[in-house]
Design a protein around this motif. Structure first.
Motif, mmCIF file in Angstrom:
data_model
loop_
_atom_site.group_PDB
_atom_site.id
_atom_site.type_symbol
_atom_site.label_atom_id
_atom_site.label_comp_id
_atom_site.label_asym_id
_atom_site.label_seq_id
_atom_site.Cartn_x
_atom_site.Cartn_y
_atom_site.Cartn_z
ATOM 1 N N VAL A 30 12.352 62.720 9.840
ATOM 2 C CA VAL A 30 12.947 64.055 9.971
ATOM 3 C C VAL A 30 13.930 64.304 8.831
ATOM 4 O O VAL A 30 14.849 63.508 8.604
ATOM 5 C CB VAL A 30 13.690 64.207 11.317
ATOM 6 N N ALA A 31 13.726 65.399 8.119
ATOM 7 C CA ALA A 31 14.670 65.855 7.102
ATOM 8 C C ALA A 31 14.893 64.807 6.005
ATOM 9 O O ALA A 31 15.987 64.693 5.446
ATOM 10 C CB ALA A 31 16.000 66.281 7.729
ATOM 11 N N GLY A 32 13.831 64.075 5.676
ATOM 12 C CA GLY A 32 13.831 63.178 4.519
ATOM 13 C C GLY A 32 15.048 62.291 4.421
ATOM 14 O O GLY A 32 15.282 61.436 5.280
ATOM 15 N N GLY A 33 15.838 62.468 3.383
ATOM 16 C CA GLY A 33 16.954 61.572 3.113
ATOM 17 C C GLY A 33 18.225 61.858 3.884
ATOM 18 O O GLY A 33 19.182 61.080 3.802
ATOM 19 N N GLU B 152 27.035 62.486 -3.784
ATOM 20 C CA GLU B 152 25.927 62.422 -4.744
ATOM 21 C C GLU B 152 25.508 60.958 -4.917
ATOM 22 O O GLU B 152 26.326 60.111 -5.285
ATOM 23 C CB GLU B 152 26.373 63.019 -6.085
ATOM 24 N N SER B 153 24.234 60.676 -4.644
ATOM 25 C CA SER B 153 23.747 59.294 -4.677
ATOM 26 C C SER B 153 22.469 59.231 -5.508
ATOM 27 O O SER B 153 21.788 60.231 -5.670
ATOM 28 C CB SER B 153 23.431 58.810 -3.262
ATOM 29 N N ASP B 154 22.132 58.037 -5.988
ATOM 30 C CA ASP B 154 21.021 57.971 -6.949
ATOM 31 C C ASP B 154 19.646 58.183 -6.329
ATOM 32 O O ASP B 154 18.773 58.777 -6.958
ATOM 33 C CB ASP B 154 21.068 56.675 -7.779
ATOM 34 N N ALA B 155 19.436 57.739 -5.095
ATOM 35 C CA ALA B 155 18.103 57.894 -4.519
ATOM 36 C C ALA B 155 17.963 59.226 -3.786
ATOM 37 O O ALA B 155 17.026 59.982 -4.007
ATOM 38 C CB ALA B 155 17.778 56.731 -3.576
ATOM 39 N N VAL B 156 18.897 59.543 -2.927
ATOM 40 C CA VAL B 156 18.735 60.728 -2.081
ATOM 41 C C VAL B 156 19.234 61.991 -2.766
ATOM 42 O O VAL B 156 18.886 63.099 -2.364
ATOM 43 C CB VAL B 156 19.411 60.520 -0.706
ATOM 44 N N GLY C 260 10.371 64.152 -0.797
ATOM 45 C CA GLY C 260 10.431 63.544 -2.128
ATOM 46 C C GLY C 260 10.448 62.036 -2.033
ATOM 47 O O GLY C 260 10.851 61.462 -1.012
ATOM 48 N N ALA C 261 10.014 61.388 -3.098
ATOM 49 C CA ALA C 261 9.830 59.938 -3.098
ATOM 50 C C ALA C 261 11.130 59.204 -2.782
ATOM 51 O O ALA C 261 11.223 58.466 -1.793
ATOM 52 C CB ALA C 261 9.293 59.491 -4.465
ATOM 53 N N GLU C 262 12.148 59.375 -3.604
ATOM 54 C CA GLU C 262 13.367 58.585 -3.427
ATOM 55 C C GLU C 262 14.235 59.052 -2.254
ATOM 56 O O GLU C 262 14.811 58.204 -1.564
ATOM 57 C CB GLU C 262 14.145 58.511 -4.739
ATOM 58 N N PRO C 263 14.360 60.353 -2.005
ATOM 59 C CA PRO C 263 15.121 60.747 -0.807
ATOM 60 C C PRO C 263 14.520 60.153 0.471
ATOM 61 O O PRO C 263 15.244 59.637 1.332
ATOM 62 C CB PRO C 263 15.025 62.271 -0.816
ATOM 63 N N THR C 264 13.197 60.202 0.596
ATOM 64 C CA THR C 264 12.585 59.654 1.798
ATOM 65 C C THR C 264 12.743 58.134 1.821
ATOM 66 O O THR C 264 13.019 57.535 2.873
ATOM 67 C CB THR C 264 11.099 60.070 1.891
ATOM 68 N N ALA C 265 12.595 57.511 0.646
ATOM 69 C CA ALA C 265 12.804 56.062 0.559
ATOM 70 C C ALA C 265 14.222 55.692 0.984
ATOM 71 O O ALA C 265 14.445 54.654 1.619
ATOM 72 C CB ALA C 265 12.541 55.579 -0.871
ATOM 73 N N SER C 266 15.184 56.536 0.660
ATOM 74 C CA SER C 266 16.573 56.282 1.050
ATOM 75 C C SER C 266 16.679 56.105 2.567
ATOM 76 O O SER C 266 17.358 55.190 3.057
ATOM 77 C CB SER C 266 17.449 57.454 0.576
ATOM 78 N N ALA C 267 15.999 56.968 3.297
ATOM 79 C CA ALA C 267 16.039 56.880 4.762
ATOM 80 C C ALA C 267 15.274 55.667 5.275
ATOM 81 O O ALA C 267 15.714 54.980 6.210
ATOM 82 C CB ALA C 267 15.467 58.165 5.370
ATOM 83 N N VAL C 268 14.123 55.381 4.662
ATOM 84 C CA VAL C 268 13.333 54.206 5.047
ATOM 85 C C VAL C 268 14.177 52.936 4.881
ATOM 86 O O VAL C 268 14.223 52.064 5.766
ATOM 87 C CB VAL C 268 12.047 54.118 4.185
ATOM 88 N N ILE C 269 14.871 52.855 3.759
ATOM 89 C CA ILE C 269 15.645 51.643 3.473
ATOM 90 C C ILE C 269 16.877 51.550 4.377
ATOM 91 O O ILE C 269 17.280 50.459 4.789
ATOM 92 C CB ILE C 269 16.014 51.582 1.973
ATOM 93 N N ALA C 270 17.465 52.702 4.721
ATOM 94 C CA ALA C 270 18.593 52.671 5.666
ATOM 95 C C ALA C 270 18.149 52.030 6.984
ATOM 96 O O ALA C 270 18.875 51.221 7.579
ATOM 97 C CB ALA C 270 19.122 54.086 5.913
#
Lengths: 435, 435
Positions: free
Chosen positions: B130-133, A285-289, B300-310
């Protein structure tokens, strides 16, 4: 094409799997890595029937591999924490990168090993140490790099999960299923490591470190096994809409970090509750994803080899590159690792399952709930079973609201002291895993 | 600490999420990356309410970001395939690494974009496509690098999965649930991309390329949507022990590669069958590790952002390093990418679900099974429903053995031509996903 020379130490189950997969999939691995991964030497006390080592220099002294100037990566697959530790440190001393599947070694001596590796400018990789073939180390260290990880919960011992799955689906007792697991080769002759949660504790410590950026703290894990788990509690959990799983749980709170392995009731509708047999799964469980889950084979020759080779490929890509460009072993830069307090088990807060035998007379239930409410605990669900024909006691099963371990210990003591209660109260922990 | 300068193009849902997460988690991200990730510039046609861009240079021309000499990584989050393509190529031309969440762009123009990037010695990263976060690109490209991947099956469109989950759990019709999904913001005003499987096809093409080492072949995907799916077929599937999911399936066989998106019956006991709501999951079958599954938020905003930032963190670690040390975009070295034939849908083999209305007279069932057996197909399961009181037709539902699509098309034609059959035969594909 570039060549990367690998020395494999140990030719047991995982070592054999690594040799087999590296040879069978050599072409596809090279096509991904951009380098030929060559097994230059194997160090093993004996050959392994069925494993093709033709054309490979096989020596009996694993330390010869660690010192071999032709070898770039030493793969430690001998297990244990004595020779393995010496071997890994020797390899590091000789400037080799190290890949290991050894959870005990990393959980117990990782801090020291990583420090030695950093000093020598080499990497120590351990994807195979947790959850076998599931790329969970990579997922947490790199895939979730944007996130503040809040907690994780894992089914990280296949033997234990096989036993619990069989107990539930076949209605069989623990000892009975354990004997079968031993026959099938899922459990060792001495099953303590698996069923008492020590193996899971090793893995949990590693997951917690890379999730939260804390040193490896194997000394601080609370561990409770599954060997005393009774089939009737698995059945009652089912009735309440829960499954019993042997979970490793790590949680970051303001007070510190929880590190614990114990049988746990989790809602049947959660995906991880439906992971059965020898399979592993880790829910993070993580805050962004938000929640992500990773599932697959947690042990076995080729699944574990898959993780070992993924580490080799990662190293092969960047062979000779400065270590500061690599992913740090514990996910966080060494200067950012924080020695956060581990929360004592008595202060850990979760839900609880209680089962008790009560004399079938009026007022007992109200006495029990009064003890709970006097401790500020409410009842979330309750089943009362009438006494069977010949018996004089009824059974009460209930789920409590979330409360500290020490409060529940006091509650159980008070309930057990009541005249109308027979024998001991069975207590299990409950986690809803809902974010 | 090193500084990595990022330019974000597009300030919609994902762009806003990326700014929010990069700012909120700046410390923890830097602690992992060993570098400060600084948003140096944002290119967006308008500001986004609720997104804090204080201290960041916000410009209206995204191309200014692509050409900004102070920027190391251009993040393309404007969507679409026209301006986005120009923007990405312009950024590459100016020596920037690119991170994008744009599945359509990668699926349709990835081959060209990766070639341009290789020429300039920069990387194009697309975990968020693919598959958001869920870190599925990383898992397949790196985590499974030791394996020959045999097939994968994914629930890779959250809107579609939400609709199917609601249809099943609430017994509601497709149109009804779609309207609700639109109200909740899960579905677009024009839902075609989601419900007709185009979005899933984009993602499937990307997954297939990195799994098998083949060029991106969006032109060759077979796509069938869920808009004509009827609630009664979901119910009958349930009775048979199956769930209906909108799956993307890619499989490597000796004859080539299957690429297809369609409603699919899968056994209810498989973990992926229990992935409900807007969540995504990808199941990958590989030769060494066996099945692994990856689950989480697909949008979703933050899940997708999680992948972008990774992706940004991966680039930040190795900024300025020669591109040949990086993971190749399609997992395989460009010289190893093989243009394998895509198998025409008519030759694809799987199980089938058939539902038909039959006149309630003797011998009909035997006629139907005779048609099947004359094509070498056996019946794996069958339900016959008696006519309801006022009706004259009974319903037959059956599951066939595995057979080629074209054979089933012929079978259905023959059955529909029978006097005792009313109307059309409903056909759905069945996958057991058992290795």
């Amino acid at each position: 094409m570039a060549v990367v020379n690998v020395g494999i130490c140990g030719l047991g189950t995982v070592g054999g799997g690594a040799v087999t997969v590296l040879r069978r999939n050599a072409a596809v691995i090279a096509a991904r890595a951009g380098a030929d991964i060559v097994i230059r030497q194997i160090g093993a006390r004996r050959d392994k029937p069925g494993i093709d080592t033709q054309g490979i220099d096989v020596v009996r002294d694993v330390f010869a591999v660690a010192r071999n100037p032709d070898i770039d990566i030493v793969v430690e697959l001998i297990g244990g924490t004595t020779t393995a530790k010496e071997l890994v440190l020797e390899a590091i001393k000789h400037g080799k990168h190290v890949v290991t599947a050894n959870k005990a070694l990393i959980a117990e001596y990782g801090n020291e090993i990583f420090a030695a590796a950093a000093k020598q400018g080499v990497s120590v990789c351990f994807e195979a140490a947790v959850a076998g073939g599931i790329p969970i180390i990579k997922a947490i260290r790199e895939g979730l790099a944007a996130n503040r990880i809040q907690w994780l919960a894992g089914i990280i011992n296949g033997t234990g999960n096989f036993i619990l799955s069989e107990m539930r689906s076949k209605g069989r007792a623990f000892d009975d299923v354990l004997a079968e697991a031993q026959k099938l080769g899922y459990a060792e002759a001495d099953p303590t490591f698996d069923v008492e949660g020590i193996d899971a504790a090793h893995k949990l410590v590693i997951l917690a470190s890379i999730a939260f950026g804390i040193p490896l703290r194997f000394d601080a894990v609370f561990t409770e096994g599954i060997s005393r788990l009774q089939i009737e509690d698995i059945r009652h959990a089912d009735e309440l809409g829960y499954r019993v799983k042997h979970l490793g749980v790590a949680r970051r709170t303001d007070a510190g970090v929880e590190l614990r392995v114990h049988p746990t009731l989790i809602p049947a509708k959660r995906l991880i509750a439906n992971v059965n047999g020898v399979k592993n799964a880790v829910l993070v469980e993580s805050d962004a994803v938000g929640p992500t889950l990773y599932y697959g084979a947690g042990a076995g020759a080729e699944p574990t080899a898959s993780a070992v080779i993924a580490d080799i490929v990662d190293l092969a890509r960047t062979m000779g590159m400065d270590v500061r460009y690599r992913v740090p072993p514990l996910a966080f830069q060494s200067g950012a690792i924080e020695n956060v307090a581990v929360i004592p088990m008595e202060d850990v807060v979760c839900g609880h399952y209680l089962r008790m035998s009560v004399l079938d007379k009026p007022g007992v239930l109200s006495q029990v709930t009064q003890v709970l409410s006097s401790h500020g605990i409410s009842v979330e669900a309750l089943i009362q079973k009438e006494p069977e024909e010949s018996a004089e006691t009824a059974t009460i099963i209930l789920l409590t609201s979330r409360a500290a371990e020490k409060t529940l210990v006091a509650v159980v003591k008070s309930i057990e002291a009541m005249d109308s209660i027979e024998g001991q109260v069975v207590r299990l922990r409950v986690e809803n895993l809902d974010g």
